[in-house]
Design a protein around this motif. Structure first.
Motif, PDB file in Angstrom:
ATOM      1  N   ALA A 203      11.464 109.592 -63.462  1.00 30.11           N
ATOM      2  CA  ALA A 203      10.305 108.727 -63.684  1.00 30.11           C
ATOM      3  C   ALA A 203       9.027 109.388 -63.185  1.00 30.11           C
ATOM      4  O   ALA A 203       7.972 109.287 -63.820  1.00 30.11           O
ATOM      5  CB  ALA A 203      10.511 107.386 -62.980  1.00 30.11           C
ATOM      6  N   LYS A 204       9.130 110.099 -62.052  1.00 28.54           N
ATOM      7  CA  LYS A 204       7.959 110.737 -61.458  1.00 28.54           C
ATOM      8  C   LYS A 204       7.423 111.860 -62.334  1.00 28.54           C
ATOM      9  O   LYS A 204       6.202 112.018 -62.483  1.00 28.54           O
ATOM     10  CB  LYS A 204       8.320 111.285 -60.074  1.00 28.54           C
ATOM     11  CG  LYS A 204       7.145 111.875 -59.294  1.00 28.54           C
ATOM     12  CD  LYS A 204       6.133 110.820 -58.926  1.00 28.54           C
ATOM     13  CE  LYS A 204       5.058 111.398 -58.032  1.00 28.54           C
ATOM     14  NZ  LYS A 204       4.016 110.392 -57.707  1.00 28.54           N
ATOM     15  N   ARG A 206       7.589 112.155 -65.536  1.00 26.53           N
ATOM     16  CA  ARG A 206       6.906 111.588 -66.696  1.00 26.53           C
ATOM     17  C   ARG A 206       5.537 111.037 -66.296  1.00 26.53           C
ATOM     18  O   ARG A 206       4.546 111.228 -66.997  1.00 26.53           O
ATOM     19  CB  ARG A 206       7.754 110.476 -67.316  1.00 26.53           C
ATOM     20  CG  ARG A 206       9.021 110.989 -67.985  1.00 26.53           C
ATOM     21  CD  ARG A 206       9.918 109.869 -68.414  1.00 26.53           C
ATOM     22  NE  ARG A 206       9.783 109.565 -69.815  1.00 26.53           N
ATOM     23  CZ  ARG A 206      10.569 108.696 -70.451  1.00 26.53           C
ATOM     24  NH1 ARG A 206      11.525 108.068 -69.817  1.00 26.53           N
ATOM     25  NH2 ARG A 206      10.397 108.464 -71.731  1.00 26.53           N
ATOM     26  N   GLU A 207       5.500 110.367 -65.156  1.00 27.62           N
ATOM     27  CA  GLU A 207       4.226 109.820 -64.677  1.00 27.62           C
ATOM     28  C   GLU A 207       3.230 110.943 -64.404  1.00 27.62           C
ATOM     29  O   GLU A 207       2.059 110.874 -64.827  1.00 27.62           O
ATOM     30  CB  GLU A 207       4.468 109.005 -63.399  1.00 27.62           C
ATOM     31  CG  GLU A 207       3.208 108.439 -62.775  1.00 27.62           C
ATOM     32  CD  GLU A 207       3.478 107.808 -61.422  1.00 27.62           C
ATOM     33  OE1 GLU A 207       2.544 107.767 -60.590  1.00 27.62           O
ATOM     34  OE2 GLU A 207       4.620 107.369 -61.167  1.00 27.62           O
ATOM     35  N   ASN A 208       3.689 111.981 -63.687  1.00 31.35           N
ATOM     36  CA  ASN A 208       2.810 113.122 -63.385  1.00 31.35           C
ATOM     37  C   ASN A 208       2.326 113.808 -64.663  1.00 31.35           C
ATOM     38  O   ASN A 208       1.149 114.171 -64.788  1.00 31.35           O
ATOM     39  CB  ASN A 208       3.542 114.132 -62.500  1.00 31.35           C
ATOM     40  CG  ASN A 208       3.638 113.686 -61.054  1.00 31.35           C
ATOM     41  OD1 ASN A 208       3.005 112.709 -60.657  1.00 31.35           O
ATOM     42  ND2 ASN A 208       4.426 114.386 -60.277  1.00 31.35           N
ATOM     43  N   ASN A 210       2.081 112.674 -67.812  1.00 34.58           N
ATOM     44  CA  ASN A 210       1.161 111.887 -68.622  1.00 34.58           C
ATOM     45  C   ASN A 210      -0.211 111.759 -67.956  1.00 34.58           C
ATOM     46  O   ASN A 210      -1.244 111.761 -68.643  1.00 34.58           O
ATOM     47  CB  ASN A 210       1.763 110.513 -68.911  1.00 34.58           C
ATOM     48  CG  ASN A 210       2.967 110.590 -69.828  1.00 34.58           C
ATOM     49  OD1 ASN A 210       3.119 111.546 -70.584  1.00 34.58           O
ATOM     50  ND2 ASN A 210       3.839 109.603 -69.766  1.00 34.58           N
ATOM     51  N   PHE A 211      -0.237 111.652 -66.623  1.00 37.14           N
ATOM     52  CA  PHE A 211      -1.517 111.609 -65.907  1.00 37.14           C
ATOM     53  C   PHE A 211      -2.281 112.913 -66.087  1.00 37.14           C
ATOM     54  O   PHE A 211      -3.470 112.921 -66.438  1.00 37.14           O
ATOM     55  CB  PHE A 211      -1.273 111.346 -64.413  1.00 37.14           C
ATOM     56  CG  PHE A 211      -2.484 111.589 -63.555  1.00 37.14           C
ATOM     57  CD1 PHE A 211      -3.551 110.700 -63.543  1.00 37.14           C
ATOM     58  CD2 PHE A 211      -2.558 112.727 -62.757  1.00 37.14           C
ATOM     59  CE1 PHE A 211      -4.670 110.933 -62.761  1.00 37.14           C
ATOM     60  CE2 PHE A 211      -3.674 112.964 -61.966  1.00 37.14           C
ATOM     61  CZ  PHE A 211      -4.734 112.066 -61.969  1.00 37.14           C
ATOM     62  N   ASN A 227       3.113 113.338 -75.226  1.00 28.75           N
ATOM     63  CA  ASN A 227       3.279 112.579 -73.996  1.00 28.75           C
ATOM     64  C   ASN A 227       4.736 112.661 -73.540  1.00 28.75           C
ATOM     65  O   ASN A 227       5.646 112.773 -74.357  1.00 28.75           O
ATOM     66  CB  ASN A 227       2.887 111.118 -74.206  1.00 28.75           C
ATOM     67  CG  ASN A 227       1.385 110.932 -74.228  1.00 28.75           C
ATOM     68  OD1 ASN A 227       0.634 111.752 -73.703  1.00 28.75           O
ATOM     69  ND2 ASN A 227       0.939 109.853 -74.846  1.00 28.75           N
ATOM     70  N   ASP A 228       4.947 112.578 -72.240  1.00 27.67           N
ATOM     71  CA  ASP A 228       6.260 112.689 -71.582  1.00 27.67           C
ATOM     72  C   ASP A 228       6.729 114.136 -71.450  1.00 27.67           C
ATOM     73  O   ASP A 228       7.706 114.402 -70.748  1.00 27.67           O
ATOM     74  CB  ASP A 228       7.354 111.885 -72.292  1.00 27.67           C
ATOM     75  CG  ASP A 228       7.098 110.384 -72.240  1.00 27.67           C
ATOM     76  OD1 ASP A 228       6.384 109.939 -71.313  1.00 27.67           O
ATOM     77  OD2 ASP A 228       7.604 109.661 -73.108  1.00 27.67           O
ATOM     78  N   ARG A 281       0.127 113.355 -56.108  1.00 25.34           N
ATOM     79  CA  ARG A 281      -1.100 113.042 -56.817  1.00 25.34           C
ATOM     80  C   ARG A 281      -2.245 113.902 -56.278  1.00 25.34           C
ATOM     81  O   ARG A 281      -3.121 114.333 -57.033  1.00 25.34           O
ATOM     82  CB  ARG A 281      -1.418 111.556 -56.677  1.00 25.34           C
ATOM     83  CG  ARG A 281      -2.663 111.081 -57.438  1.00 25.34           C
ATOM     84  CD  ARG A 281      -2.612 111.444 -58.929  1.00 25.34           C
ATOM     85  NE  ARG A 281      -1.481 110.917 -59.636  1.00 25.34           N
ATOM     86  CZ  ARG A 281      -1.474 109.758 -60.279  1.00 25.34           C
ATOM     87  NH1 ARG A 281      -2.541 109.000 -60.285  1.00 25.34           N
ATOM     88  NH2 ARG A 281      -0.392 109.373 -60.924  1.00 25.34           N
ATOM     89  N   GLN A 312      -7.855 105.257 -60.150  1.00 26.35           N
ATOM     90  CA  GLN A 312      -6.574 105.356 -59.483  1.00 26.35           C
ATOM     91  C   GLN A 312      -6.686 104.649 -58.132  1.00 26.35           C
ATOM     92  O   GLN A 312      -7.571 104.943 -57.337  1.00 26.35           O
ATOM     93  CB  GLN A 312      -6.153 106.817 -59.258  1.00 26.35           C
ATOM     94  CG  GLN A 312      -5.967 107.588 -60.563  1.00 26.35           C
ATOM     95  CD  GLN A 312      -4.783 107.090 -61.351  1.00 26.35           C
ATOM     96  OE1 GLN A 312      -3.871 106.517 -60.774  1.00 26.35           O
ATOM     97  NE2 GLN A 312      -4.802 107.305 -62.657  1.00 26.35           N
TER      98      GLN A 312
END
Length: 320
Positions: A203-204, A206-208, A210-211, A227-228, A281, A312
């Motif tokens: 999950a991390k 993908r989040e990183n 896409n950000f 994306n992803d 982040r 953010q």
């Protein structure tokens, strides 16, 4: 890095009288393996299932050159994530094309139609049934942090490769520490270590990813890929900008990977960013700040930047 996994196994699976249909942007290990097999090679336009169908229909109708006899075997080869483009393979659509033309592994028969895919990540993202892919290849570098690669398939295929593949018969066995690293990584990913670290890491990343991708695009960079995807090529184009971009980033303690000819076409040079679940982040924001400054200096922001940046944690993120 698993290079030999592709280049040594394709000549074992395919030979004279066989047909390999390959994506135009497949990795060099696949290209060399296909050339070394002696099979006929046809290429379809990158990630375009409709063109794959055109090539497939034409080749099935025409058969082998000169004799026009049916092909002994046909194999379609794609990648899950294209390493220089950052794109996810259109796997469901490509599998649909293969199924339409009787994509099955016929036990006990020489003539069959096969489909292979490297990189399991895209299969997980796109929710593709593993039964629809005859042979899967992957690397144990990258996320696994080890070395080498693997082939997954039916018991008959794996047994055949064990007895015939020169990379297995004559190569040195993987070292125990490297093997244990792979086993430990798989246990974490599957949750067999008793924790949910594997799911959190997936999950991390993908989040990183896409950000980071969205912020680069807001700055005005041309970023390839989907994306992803954790692979993000930033287009440089001009070969003269390659050393300038790399050295200026390094001056600010950010090391980047630049890619140029012959790995890419001469005028399609790029910087390839690979995101990890381990990036915080703060790491990502720091890298974005540096890349933004260097992008202005070198002149590689090809689109207008957005004036306001994404918020953010209730605070505006400003890259200057």
């Amino acid at each position: 890095m698993g290079y030999v996994t592709n280049s040594a196994i394709l000549p074992v699976l395919m030979g004279k009288g066989c047909l390999i249909i390959s994506d135009s942007l497949n990795h060099n290990s696949i290209v060399n393996g296909a050339r070394g097999s002696g099979a006929t090679i046809r290429v379809f336009q990158h990630n375009i299932p409709s063109h794959l169908e055109e090539v497939l229909r034409e080749q099935i109708a025409d058969g082998q050159p000169r004799t026009h006899r049916p092909w002994k075997k046909i194999i379609v080869i794609v990648e899950g994530i294209y390493s220089m483009e950052g794109e996810l393979c259109k796997l469901p659509e490509i599998i649909a094309v293969c199924k339409k033309y009787k994509s099955v592994w016929e036990k006990g028969k020489e003539r069959g139609f096969h489909f292979t895919c490297s990189w399991i990540f895209a299969k997980e993202v796109l929710r593709v049934d593993t039964a629809d892919v005859d042979i899967m290849m992957g690397t144990f570098t990258k996320s696994f942090g080890s070395c080498g690669g693997y082939i997954a398939g039916s018991e008959e295929v794996i047994k055949y490769l064990k007895y015939t593949c020169p990379a297995h018969l004559y190569g040195t066995s993987i070292s125990p520490p490297a093997a244990q690293q792979i086993i430990s990584s798989i246990r974490v990913i599957l949750g067999d270590d008793g924790s949910n670290r594997g799911a959190q890491k997936l999950a991390k990343i993908r989040e990183n990813s896409n950000f980071f991708r969205s912020e680069l695009q807001k700055m005005g960079f041309e970023v390839l890929g989907d994306n992803d995807s954790p692979v993000m090529p930033i287009m440089l184009y001009n070969p003269a900008k390659i050393p300038a971009f790399s050295r200026e980033c390094l001056k600010h303690n950010v090391a980047v990977v630049t890619v140029a000819f012959p790995a890419t076409p001469l005028l399609l040079a790029r910087a390839r960013i690979c995101i990890s679940a381990s990036h915080s982040r703060e790491d990502l924001v720091k890298a974005l700040q540096v890349i933004s400054k260097v992008g202005d200096l070198v002149g590689i922001k090809y689109f207008p930047a957005e004036p306001l940046k994404q918020h953010q944690d209730g605070k505006a993120v400003k890259f200057d």
